[in-house]
Enzyme design. Structure first.
Site, PDB file in Angstrom:
ATOM      1  N   ARG A  42      -2.217  12.196   0.166  1.00  0.00           N
ATOM      2  CA  ARG A  42      -2.783  10.813   0.148  1.00  0.00           C
ATOM      3  C   ARG A  42      -3.430  10.395   1.300  1.00  0.00           C
ATOM      4  O   ARG A  42      -4.581   9.972   1.587  1.00  0.00           O
ATOM      5  CB  ARG A  42      -1.782   9.731  -0.423  1.00  0.00           C
ATOM      6  CG  ARG A  42      -2.456   8.350  -0.503  1.00  0.00           C
ATOM      7  CD  ARG A  42      -1.263   7.513  -0.850  1.00  0.00           C
ATOM      8  NE  ARG A  42      -1.632   6.243  -0.994  1.00  0.00           N
ATOM      9  CZ  ARG A  42      -1.628   4.929  -0.130  1.00  0.00           C
ATOM     10  NH1 ARG A  42      -1.306   5.354   1.050  1.00  0.00           N
ATOM     11  NH2 ARG A  42      -2.003   3.860  -0.673  1.00  0.00           N
ATOM     12  N   SER A  56       0.546  -1.265  -0.078  1.00  0.00           N
ATOM     13  CA  SER A  56      -0.034  -0.047  -0.129  1.00  0.00           C
ATOM     14  C   SER A  56       0.745   1.311   0.199  1.00  0.00           C
ATOM     15  O   SER A  56       1.462   1.561  -1.075  1.00  0.00           O
ATOM     16  CB  SER A  56      -0.722   0.067   1.226  1.00  0.00           C
ATOM     17  OG  SER A  56      -1.904   1.027   1.105  1.00  0.00           O
ATOM     18  N   HIS A  76      -8.704   0.996   1.024  1.00  0.00           N
ATOM     19  CA  HIS A  76      -8.785  -0.245  -0.048  1.00  0.00           C
ATOM     20  C   HIS A  76      -9.993  -0.728  -0.237  1.00  0.00           C
ATOM     21  O   HIS A  76     -10.184  -2.022  -0.360  1.00  0.00           O
ATOM     22  CB  HIS A  76      -7.595  -1.270   0.336  1.00  0.00           C
ATOM     23  CG  HIS A  76      -6.125  -0.780   0.303  1.00  0.00           C
ATOM     24  ND1 HIS A  76      -5.694  -0.338  -0.866  1.00  0.00           N
ATOM     25  CD2 HIS A  76      -5.461  -0.507   1.265  1.00  0.00           C
ATOM     26  CE1 HIS A  76      -4.639   0.385  -0.622  1.00  0.00           C
ATOM     27  NE2 HIS A  76      -4.258   0.090   0.688  1.00  0.00           N
TER      28      HIS A  76
END
Length: 314
Positions: free
Chosen positions: A116, A91, A200
């Site tokens: 992010r 990730s 995710h």
């Protein structure tokens, strides 16, 4: 000797004091912390070394902190003359792998992951989404459970870490339902994770869209090392749209087990996890056992583990 892979840690591996020993000992590592401070306009070095923990665990701080620590420790490994044939990161760790392979400049990457983190944090209102680890069930069984629990709401496979460890992500009721079903199916454990958002999962698509706007501003170079993408579990080729892969990565499953399998099948027999924690080393050992392949898996996060690496490889 076979091939070497560098693996980079993801979110959740952070702790106060990370990277400090190596930065004190290696000027090249210390320089990375200094460059991060300048780039972020914020004392991330102090945050990594001294905390406070409640600031370090905020996603928008955690992500640049782990990236910086990983790249700092990488300098010490490189000074030993150790280099990798292939690299991947879990990730967030994929950004460290992209810095190592010269796809992203460090200064740009550290700012990118701060944003992010912020976008991932803001994508879903607090308390609406969660994640859970399902321990001790096969992938097919977990995928079946996810299908059944979908009637309750959004629930998806987030991280396929290693045999018997899969993380699911989505809306709280659906994730709770999946945990109940997992226990009925004989999971050793089905535990909600202390995370602030359903990473995710498709619920994070808005974060990916915002991230894309930032990705358009950074320069992306051709990889100088082989890099494996979380989204495809395959090598990033020169023609792949790396920006698109990084946008998708926020809301798609992390195919970690598949990525390690690919490396083992391609002759990697030495895996070095660089950065805080040693979760990836544990995953690698489990995956290699399942494949009945003998590999060396080491992690480097402080002077002691660096010393072990030196003994083993130089």
């Amino acid at each position: 000797m076979g091939k070497i892979a560098f693996l980079f840690s993801g979110q959740g591996s952070q702790y106060v004091g990370m990277g400090q020993e190596i930065a004190n000992e290696y000027e090249s590592a210390n320089q990375i912390f200094e460059r991060a401070n300048e780039s972020l306009n914020f004392d991330i070095k102090k945050l990594c070394f001294e905390g406070p923990e409640e600031e370090l665990v905020k996603t928008e701080n955690t992500q640049p902190a782990i990236l910086t620590t990983s790249i700092a420790i990488l300098q010490a490994v490189k000074e030993m003359g150790i280099n990798a044939d292939v690299t991947a990161g879990l990730s967030l760790g994929e950004y460290s792998a992209l810095v190592y392979s010269d796809v992203l400049k460090f200064e740009e990457a550290v700012n990118l992951v701060k944003k992010r983190g912020k976008y991932m944090q803001e994508a879903v209102p607090l308390g609406k989404g969660t994640m859970a680890a399902i321990i001790g069930l096969d992938r097919e069984v977990v995928d079946g459970i996810i299908d059944s629990a979908k009637e309750t709401g959004v629930v998806e496979g987030a991280n396929y870490n290693c045999p018997g460890q899969i993380v699911i992500s989505g809306e709280v009721p659906a994730v709770e339902k999946a945990c109940e079903l997992a226990k009925e199916k004989g999971a050793k454990r089905a535990i909600k994770l202390p995370v602030s958002a359903p990473f995710h999962s498709s619920m994070l698509k808005p974060a990916g869209d915002k991230l894309m706007e930032e990705l358009k501003k950074v320069s992306i170079n051709k990889p100088t090392k082989k890099v494996i993408s979380n989204v495809t579990a395959n090598y990033i080729s020169g023609d792949d749209d790396i920006r698109s892969l990084l946008m998708q990565q926020v809301s798609k499953s992390v195919l970690w087990e598949d990525s390690i399998r690919l490396m083992i099948e391609d002759g990697v027999d030495t895996f070095i996890e660089i950065g805080p924690g040693k979760a990836l080393t544990g995953f690698t050992k489990k995956i290699s056992r399942k494949l009945k392949k003998k590999v060396t898996a080491l992690n480097v996060e402080n002077l002691k583990t660096l010393g072990k690496l030196k003994q083993k490889l130089t």
